[in-house]
Design an enzyme around this catalytic site. Structure first.
Site, PDB file in Angstrom:
ATOM      1  N   ASP A 167      33.074  -8.097  20.091  1.00  0.00           N
ATOM      2  CA  ASP A 167      33.130  -8.288  21.550  1.00  0.00           C
ATOM      3  C   ASP A 167      33.749  -7.227  22.196  1.00  0.00           C
ATOM      4  O   ASP A 167      33.249  -6.718  23.190  1.00  0.00           O
ATOM      5  CB  ASP A 167      33.892  -9.496  21.549  1.00  0.00           C
ATOM      6  N   ASP A 208      39.777  -2.656  21.032  1.00  0.00           N
ATOM      7  CA  ASP A 208      41.229  -2.568  21.534  1.00  0.00           C
ATOM      8  C   ASP A 208      41.851  -1.428  20.934  1.00  0.00           C
ATOM      9  O   ASP A 208      41.589  -0.309  20.845  1.00  0.00           O
ATOM     10  CB  ASP A 208      41.848  -3.889  21.730  1.00  0.00           C
ATOM     11  N   LYS A 264      37.720  -0.442  25.241  1.00  0.00           N
ATOM     12  CA  LYS A 264      38.900   0.123  26.065  1.00  0.00           C
ATOM     13  C   LYS A 264      39.275   1.505  25.975  1.00  0.00           C
ATOM     14  O   LYS A 264      40.202   2.092  26.737  1.00  0.00           O
ATOM     15  CB  LYS A 264      40.023  -0.980  25.933  1.00  0.00           C
ATOM     16  N   PHE A 317      43.815  -7.294  30.059  1.00  0.00           N
ATOM     17  CA  PHE A 317      43.536  -8.314  29.136  1.00  0.00           C
ATOM     18  C   PHE A 317      42.276  -8.965  29.899  1.00  0.00           C
ATOM     19  O   PHE A 317      42.468  -9.420  30.837  1.00  0.00           O
ATOM     20  CB  PHE A 317      44.552  -9.118  28.808  1.00  0.00           C
ATOM     21  N   ASP A 376      38.726 -14.623  24.565  1.00  0.00           N
ATOM     22  CA  ASP A 376      39.712 -15.808  24.810  1.00  0.00           C
ATOM     23  C   ASP A 376      41.139 -15.415  24.942  1.00  0.00           C
ATOM     24  O   ASP A 376      41.542 -14.020  24.709  1.00  0.00           O
ATOM     25  CB  ASP A 376      39.886 -16.462  23.738  1.00  0.00           C
TER      26      ASP A 376
HETATM   27  P1  IMP Z   1      41.379  -4.743  17.915  1.00  0.00           P
HETATM   28  O1  IMP Z   1      41.467  -4.984  16.302  1.00  0.00           O
HETATM   29  O2  IMP Z   1      42.893  -4.188  18.364  1.00  0.00           O
HETATM   30  O3  IMP Z   1      40.318  -3.758  18.152  1.00  0.00           O
HETATM   31  O4  IMP Z   1      41.072  -6.076  18.522  1.00  0.00           O
HETATM   32  C1  IMP Z   1      40.184  -6.683  18.116  1.00  0.00           C
HETATM   33  C2  IMP Z   1      40.021  -8.000  18.541  1.00  0.00           C
HETATM   34  O5  IMP Z   1      40.803  -8.572  19.484  1.00  0.00           O
HETATM   35  C3  IMP Z   1      38.835  -8.380  19.634  1.00  0.00           C
HETATM   36  O6  IMP Z   1      37.597  -8.680  18.765  1.00  0.00           O
HETATM   37  C4  IMP Z   1      38.970  -9.424  20.335  1.00  0.00           C
HETATM   38  O7  IMP Z   1      38.935 -10.849  19.702  1.00  0.00           O
HETATM   39  C5  IMP Z   1      40.578  -9.249  20.594  1.00  0.00           C
HETATM   40  N1  IMP Z   1      40.979  -8.589  22.046  1.00  0.00           N
HETATM   41  C6  IMP Z   1      41.059  -7.386  22.031  1.00  0.00           C
HETATM   42  N2  IMP Z   1      41.320  -6.912  23.369  1.00  0.00           N
HETATM   43  C7  IMP Z   1      41.072  -8.336  24.025  1.00  0.00           C
HETATM   44  C8  IMP Z   1      41.236  -8.595  25.520  1.00  0.00           C
HETATM   45  O8  IMP Z   1      41.231  -7.810  26.243  1.00  0.00           O
HETATM   46  N3  IMP Z   1      40.840 -10.061  25.646  1.00  0.00           N
HETATM   47  C9  IMP Z   1      40.642 -10.660  24.721  1.00  0.00           C
HETATM   48  N4  IMP Z   1      40.645 -10.578  23.662  1.00  0.00           N
HETATM   49  C10 IMP Z   1      40.937  -9.174  23.074  1.00  0.00           C
HETATM   50 MG    MG Z   2      40.708 -13.336  20.020  1.00  0.00          MG
END
Ligand code: IMP
Ligand code: MG
Length: 185
Positions: free
Chosen positions: A110, A113, A141, A162, A169
């Site tokens: 999705d 981040d 992002k 966010f 979610d």
């Molecule tokens: P990462 O491992 O930090 O890249 O984040 C992975 C997961 O964190 C994503 O697949 C999302 O489920 C959740 N996530 C990251 N940023 C957001 C946001 O802005 N809103 C909601 N969920 C997020």
């Molecule tokens: Mg999540």
């Protein structure tokens, strides 16, 4: 759904800062991504792997725009609890039952981040002898400090806020919104 009263109704009183992507804009972009994916894989078995739970709506819409034979399966990994900031650890809770070797694997996420989830998953999937391994993300992002693989297919460059809706979610709320919004503090 764009009327303020309707937004307030689906949000249950929680305030949004702004709608970042309207449902129509998402639909148009997902349709284009489906075409890009169709064109990028002229032959071979293609397994589309959705990363749950965040990708469930995106994946459902995306696969219906891919005009070639595909298989669909899921991965479940956890990183965050109820926090809006990544805690770091990535755990694989469900592993796809489908065989991966010799297939084109497209991991569908999705939002990127911190990039930790993807770094870990691409590493795990790479050991399963796929014919090719690529990633598709709806949102990016561009704040991941050491993202090892950039998405081959990307929907939108996301603001550093966010976001909720269209599968995303906050503490399991707001996944059902047909649009993507940023939450007010
Ligand atoms: P990462 O491992 O930090 O890249 O984040 C992975 C997961 O964190 C994503 O697949 C999302 O489920 C959740 N996530 C990251 N940023 C957001 C946001 O802005 N809103 C909601 N969920 C997020
Ligand atoms: Mg999540």
């Amino acid at each position: 759904m764009h009327e303020l009263a309707d937004v307030a109704r689906v949000m249950g009183g929680r305030k949004i800062r702004r709608v970042v992507y309207e449902a129509d804009a998402i639909r148009d972009r997902v349709r284009e991504m489906g075409r890009e994916i169709t064109d990028a894989y002229p032959d071979g078995d293609l397994l589309v792997l959705g990363l749950l739970k965040g990708s469930f709506i995106f994946l459902g819409d995306l696969v219906r725009e891919i005009q070639r034979p595909i298989q669909v399966d899921f991965l479940v990994a956890t990183s965050y609890g109820n926090a809006t900031v990544s805690s770091g650890e990535v755990r694989l809770v469900y592993d796809p039952e489908t065989r991966l070797d010799g297939k084109h694997i497209l991991l569908v996420e999705d939002i990127i981040d911190s990039g930790r989830t993807l770094n870990r998953l691409m590493e795990v999937l790479g050991t399963r002898n796929p014919r090719s391994l690529a990633m598709c993300a709806l949102l990016h992002k561009h704040i991941a400090p050491d993202l090892r693989v950039e998405p081959r297919f990307l929907g939108f460059d996301a603001p550093k806020e966010f976001l909720v809706g269209y599968g995303l979610d906050h503490a399991e709320d707001f996944r059902h919104l047909p649009f993507i919004a940023s939450l007010a503090e």
